[in-house]
Design a protein around this motif. Structure first.
Motif, mmCIF file in Angstrom:
data_model
loop_
_atom_site.group_PDB
_atom_site.id
_atom_site.type_symbol
_atom_site.label_atom_id
_atom_site.label_comp_id
_atom_site.label_asym_id
_atom_site.label_seq_id
_atom_site.Cartn_x
_atom_site.Cartn_y
_atom_site.Cartn_z
ATOM 1 N N SER A 77 -1.718 1.156 -5.039
ATOM 2 C CA SER A 77 -0.865 0.136 -4.425
ATOM 3 C C SER A 77 0.028 -0.526 -5.466
ATOM 4 O O SER A 77 -0.335 -0.615 -6.648
ATOM 5 C CB SER A 77 -1.722 -0.928 -3.731
ATOM 6 N N ALA A 78 1.186 -0.971 -5.028
ATOM 7 C CA ALA A 78 2.117 -1.672 -5.911
ATOM 8 C C ALA A 78 1.869 -3.176 -5.809
ATOM 9 O O ALA A 78 1.810 -3.735 -4.713
ATOM 10 C CB ALA A 78 3.552 -1.353 -5.525
ATOM 11 N N HIS A 79 1.696 -3.837 -6.954
ATOM 12 C CA HIS A 79 1.474 -5.282 -7.012
ATOM 13 C C HIS A 79 2.766 -5.952 -7.471
ATOM 14 O O HIS A 79 3.253 -5.680 -8.573
ATOM 15 C CB HIS A 79 0.336 -5.605 -7.973
ATOM 16 N N VAL A 80 3.293 -6.828 -6.632
ATOM 17 C CA VAL A 80 4.607 -7.414 -6.887
ATOM 18 C C VAL A 80 4.529 -8.941 -6.799
ATOM 19 O O VAL A 80 3.996 -9.490 -5.830
ATOM 20 C CB VAL A 80 5.643 -6.908 -5.848
ATOM 21 N N ASN A 81 5.037 -9.627 -7.804
ATOM 22 C CA ASN A 81 5.159 -11.085 -7.752
ATOM 23 C C ASN A 81 6.444 -11.434 -7.009
ATOM 24 O O ASN A 81 7.523 -10.961 -7.363
ATOM 25 C CB ASN A 81 5.197 -11.677 -9.160
ATOM 26 N N VAL A 82 6.299 -12.269 -5.978
ATOM 27 C CA VAL A 82 7.438 -12.563 -5.108
ATOM 28 C C VAL A 82 7.613 -14.072 -4.960
ATOM 29 O O VAL A 82 6.646 -14.807 -4.764
ATOM 30 C CB VAL A 82 7.237 -11.948 -3.703
ATOM 31 N N GLU A 83 8.852 -14.521 -5.075
ATOM 32 C CA GLU A 83 9.210 -15.903 -4.751
ATOM 33 C C GLU A 83 9.929 -15.858 -3.407
ATOM 34 O O GLU A 83 10.880 -15.094 -3.223
ATOM 35 C CB GLU A 83 10.127 -16.500 -5.819
ATOM 36 N N ASP A 137 0.821 -1.205 0.000
ATOM 37 C CA ASP A 137 0.000 0.000 0.000
ATOM 38 C C ASP A 137 0.860 1.262 0.000
ATOM 39 O O ASP A 137 2.016 1.238 0.459
ATOM 40 C CB ASP A 137 -0.927 0.008 1.221
ATOM 41 N N PRO A 138 0.317 2.374 -0.491
ATOM 42 C CA PRO A 138 1.093 3.622 -0.576
ATOM 43 C C PRO A 138 1.711 4.055 0.742
ATOM 44 O O PRO A 138 2.818 4.613 0.757
ATOM 45 C CB PRO A 138 0.050 4.632 -1.061
ATOM 46 N N GLN A 139 1.036 3.819 1.867
ATOM 47 C CA GLN A 139 1.586 4.245 3.159
ATOM 48 C C GLN A 139 2.848 3.497 3.548
ATOM 49 O O GLN A 139 3.572 3.911 4.456
ATOM 50 C CB GLN A 139 0.550 4.101 4.281
ATOM 51 N N ASP A 140 3.126 2.382 2.823
ATOM 52 C CA ASP A 140 4.346 1.619 3.105
ATOM 53 C C ASP A 140 5.461 1.886 2.104
ATOM 54 O O ASP A 140 6.514 1.249 2.164
ATOM 55 C CB ASP A 140 4.025 0.117 3.108
ATOM 56 N N PHE A 141 5.238 2.834 1.184
ATOM 57 C CA PHE A 141 6.264 3.122 0.174
ATOM 58 C C PHE A 141 7.531 3.711 0.791
ATOM 59 O O PHE A 141 8.607 3.653 0.194
ATOM 60 C CB PHE A 141 5.719 4.088 -0.879
ATOM 61 N N VAL A 194 1.717 -0.600 -10.445
ATOM 62 C CA VAL A 194 0.804 0.211 -9.632
ATOM 63 C C VAL A 194 -0.628 -0.009 -10.101
ATOM 64 O O VAL A 194 -0.947 0.136 -11.275
ATOM 65 C CB VAL A 194 1.172 1.702 -9.707
ATOM 66 N N GLY A 195 -1.495 -0.383 -9.156
ATOM 67 C CA GLY A 195 -2.882 -0.654 -9.492
ATOM 68 C C GLY A 195 -3.682 0.617 -9.675
ATOM 69 O O GLY A 195 -3.400 1.645 -9.055
ATOM 70 N N HIS A 196 -4.708 0.567 -10.523
ATOM 71 C CA HIS A 196 -5.557 1.724 -10.769
ATOM 72 C C HIS A 196 -6.447 1.976 -9.556
ATOM 73 O O HIS A 196 -6.973 1.056 -8.945
ATOM 74 C CB HIS A 196 -6.421 1.495 -12.014
#
Length: 216
Positions: free
Chosen positions: A80-86, A29-33, A74-76
């Motif tokens: 929020s930033a959507h990140v694929n993580v392993e 979420d933006p507050q965690d940027f 970044v989602g519309h």
């Protein structure tokens, strides 16, 4: 937002837990940027998985390490930033035949309930106790009679046991009209272990300590 593959940590102690690999879409979420990317991802992963049971995987304890991260999208609307993580999680899932220790949490005529510091769905059925073990209904305690001497398996005592079986239950959503006290009482745990206590060295840890001391 891109992160290279991170170096692996020191090997885990298999006597405690193992690790499992996951791939998931993590939303920051933006507050965690303002946080470091790794810290933000770690917080989100632990919030979602820590102390949760994943079907056919085990009880997730916490994040072990992050292996790979994609570029964030970044989602519309939300921003929020959507990140694929392993990543890998520390997971509690003992193998059949593994010997563990825990504390007796309760006893009934059916058997003994055991807990560890982070897991309390361990059950030793009556049939899997030492031969000659009987239940005292008044005291709610199992007693092992060995050569005429009684050994009490009291609540909160440290007990050593052998894992015999595991059971996963898929936790399906409960319809609103069934969400009452009776339904919650009969809800089965998502992950449970069945154990035994029939071999030398099993049972209360103190029994065998006293035996070793007497031999010395």
């Amino acid at each position: 937002m891109e992160l290279a593959v991170l170096g692996e940590k020191e090997p885990l102690d298999r006597n405690l837990e193992s690790h499992s690999s996951f791939t998931d879409l993590v939303i920051i979420d933006p507050q965690d940027f303002s946080k470091c990317t790794v810290d933000a991802l770690e917080d989100q992963i632990n919030t979602k998985y820590a102390n949760k049971v994943v079907y056919n995987v085990g009880l997730c304890i916490c994040l072990w390490d992050i292996l790979k991260v994609s570029e964030g999208m970044v989602g519309h609307g939300s921003g929020s930033a959507h990140v694929n993580v392993e990543f890998r999680l520390i997971v509690f899932r003992p193998f059949k035949g593994e010997v563990l220790t825990g504390r007796i949490s309760s006893s009934t005529a059916h058997g003994i309930k055991v807990r560890t510091d982070f897991f309390d769905e361990i059950f030793i059925p009556q049939r899997s106790l030492f031969e000659g073990t009987t239940f005292d209904g008044k005291e709610q305690v199992w007693i092992w009679n060995n050569d005429g001497q009684d050994f009490y398996m009291d609540k909160n005592e440290l007990i050593r046991f052998r894992v015999e079986e595991e059971k996963f239950v898929d936790q399906l959503p409960i319809p609103p009209h069934l969400k009452n006290e009776e339904a919650s009482l009969h809800k089965k745990p998502p992950y449970a272990l069945t154990a035994s206590c029939q071999q030398a060295g099993m049972g209360l840890v103190q029994w065998w300590l006293e035996d070793e001391e007497s031999e010395e």
